[in-house]
Scaffold this motif. Structure first.
Motif, PDB file in Angstrom:
ATOM      1  N   ASN A  14      12.309 -21.049  20.944  1.00  0.00           N
ATOM      2  CA  ASN A  14      12.985 -19.845  20.456  1.00  0.00           C
ATOM      3  C   ASN A  14      12.216 -19.166  19.332  1.00  0.00           C
ATOM      4  OD1 ASN A  14      15.193 -18.052  20.579  1.00  0.00           O
ATOM      5  ND2 ASN A  14      16.119 -19.013  18.792  1.00  0.00           N
ATOM      6  N   ASP A  17      15.594 -23.484  21.296  1.00  0.00           N
ATOM      7  CA  ASP A  17      16.949 -22.916  21.451  1.00  0.00           C
ATOM      8  C   ASP A  17      17.956 -24.039  21.205  1.00  0.00           C
ATOM      9  OD1 ASP A  17      19.288 -21.736  22.148  1.00  0.00           O
ATOM     10  OD2 ASP A  17      18.562 -20.897  24.030  1.00  0.00           O
ATOM     11  N   ARG A  59      21.456 -23.757  21.082  1.00  0.00           N
ATOM     12  CA  ARG A  59      22.851 -23.503  21.455  1.00  0.00           C
ATOM     13  C   ARG A  59      23.476 -24.693  22.188  1.00  0.00           C
ATOM     14  NH1 ARG A  59      22.003 -17.779  24.321  1.00  0.00           N
ATOM     15  NH2 ARG A  59      20.164 -18.950  25.008  1.00  0.00           N
TER      16      ARG A  59
END
Length: 355
Positions: free
Chosen positions: A74, A94, A96
């Motif tokens: 990311n 990333d 999430r």
């Protein structure tokens, strides 16, 4: 008598007119040709007494960093050759999904811990069996372990510099799917660099000690052939390579601030031949290149751009044979006039004399 006087006066007038006309036997405006001169470039004494070997640059502090979890990259916060400090965030995956897993694991652990605490209160009232308490305790421990694993995975999604240094190589790109354990960023520390090369056994046998191995040693990088970098002996393998009968030798050196030296670069290491006696690196020049002004000795130094000579005062040791050792005034790379110095003057142009 009157006629002779008149003729003489006429001839004198003609001569004066001729002189005033600007005609001269020597043309003062004629270009002066450079004087041929035998030139000598100052070099290190006894350069032929040095041995040289190909070497490879390595780092004394090099770390290949990688993510311990996989995911999409990311953020990439650094560039190659960029300097970083310890603890600086270099790249981030990333997070999430990882954050969701942490949140889920926290909820499960909280619930399991509450059930365990309730079981502890019930066991005091004999309202629950020991086996039931044990089950709830085990479930709590499992959920706690799962939470810690999820939290570690979230931490591992961030690549942090373990020490201060410079980014040597970046092997990942933004938005790329990164595999766990794949080399991502190579960090070069400030602990210094090393040159590693193989030394023949015939040379190793003549080396007396560490000081002997380090004296007057230097390396030249292939990417900077005009720079000599001092090196110092670090270590040598005690066992020779069976095929080549050479010993791996390591010399350490400090990175010059103005050069970007990276591991894997090629270089040439120059070592003083251990079979030669130790000498001071004196600059020797022929006595024919030295001029004297009173008690001051000097030489004519050439400006390679203008091909003009300029006086340079020097101090020398006692003359030995046909050469003198220079204490001060000259350095390696200077070009001086080797002979015919009495015929030169400040600013005079010269040309290289050849046979």
């Amino acid at each position: 008598m009157h006629i002779k006087t008149l003729v003489s006066a006429t001839l004198a007038s003609l001569l004066l007119v001729a002189c005033d006309s600007g005609t001269s036997v020597v043309d003062k405006n004629a270009e002066v040709l450079p004087r041929p001169a035998k030139l000598l470039e100052i070099r290190l004494k006894n350069a032929h007494d040095f041995l040289n070997y190909p070497a490879v640059v390595q780092s004394r502090q090099l770390s290949v960093l990688s993510f311990e979890v996989g995911g999409m990259l990311n953020e990439l916060n650094v560039l190659e050759a960029q300097r970083v400090v310890k603890g600086e965030v270099l790249a981030t995956l990333d997070q999430r999904d990882l954050k969701a897993k942490v949140a889920s694991a926290q909820a499960q652990y909280k619930n399991a811990n509450n059930e365990y605490q309730r079981a502890l209160r019930l066991i005091k009232q004999n309202a629950i069996s020991q086996s039931k308490l044990g089950e709830r305790k085990s479930k709590r421990e499992v959920n706690k372990s799962e939470l810690e694993t999820a939290q570690k995975a979230l931490q591992d999604a961030v690549l942090i510099a373990p020490f201060a240094g410079a980014i040597a190589k970046i092997s990942i790109e933004k938005q790329q799917i990164i595999q766990a354990g794949k080399p991502a960023i190579t960090l070069l520390g400030k602990a210094g660099l090393e040159a590693v090369f193989n030394l023949p056994s015939s040379i190793v046998a003549r080396v007396k000690g560490k000081k002997e191995q380090s004296r007057e040693s230097y390396l030249i990088l292939n990417v900077a052939p005009d720079r000599k970098i001092s090196i110092r002996f670090k270590e040598a393998a005690l066992e020779a390579d069976a095929a080549s009968q050479t010993y791996a030798v390591t010399f350490a050196f400090d990175k010059p601030e103005d050069l970007n030296i990276l591991p894997g670069m090629n270089a040439v290491v120059w070592l003083k031949d251990p079979s030669k006696p130790a000498i001071n690196n004196k600059i020797l020049i022929p006595l024919t290149s030295i001029a004297v002004d009173g008690e001051q000795k000097y030489v004519w130094v050439l400006d390679k751009n203008t091909m003009q000579v300029a006086r340079r005062d020097i101090t020398i040791e006692a003359d030995v044979g046909e050469r003198a050792a220079v204490d001060s005034g000259l350095q390696v790379g200077d070009v001086i006039v080797e002979a015919g110095v009495a015929l030169l003057a400040e600013g005079m142009k010269v040309s290289k004399w050849s046979k």
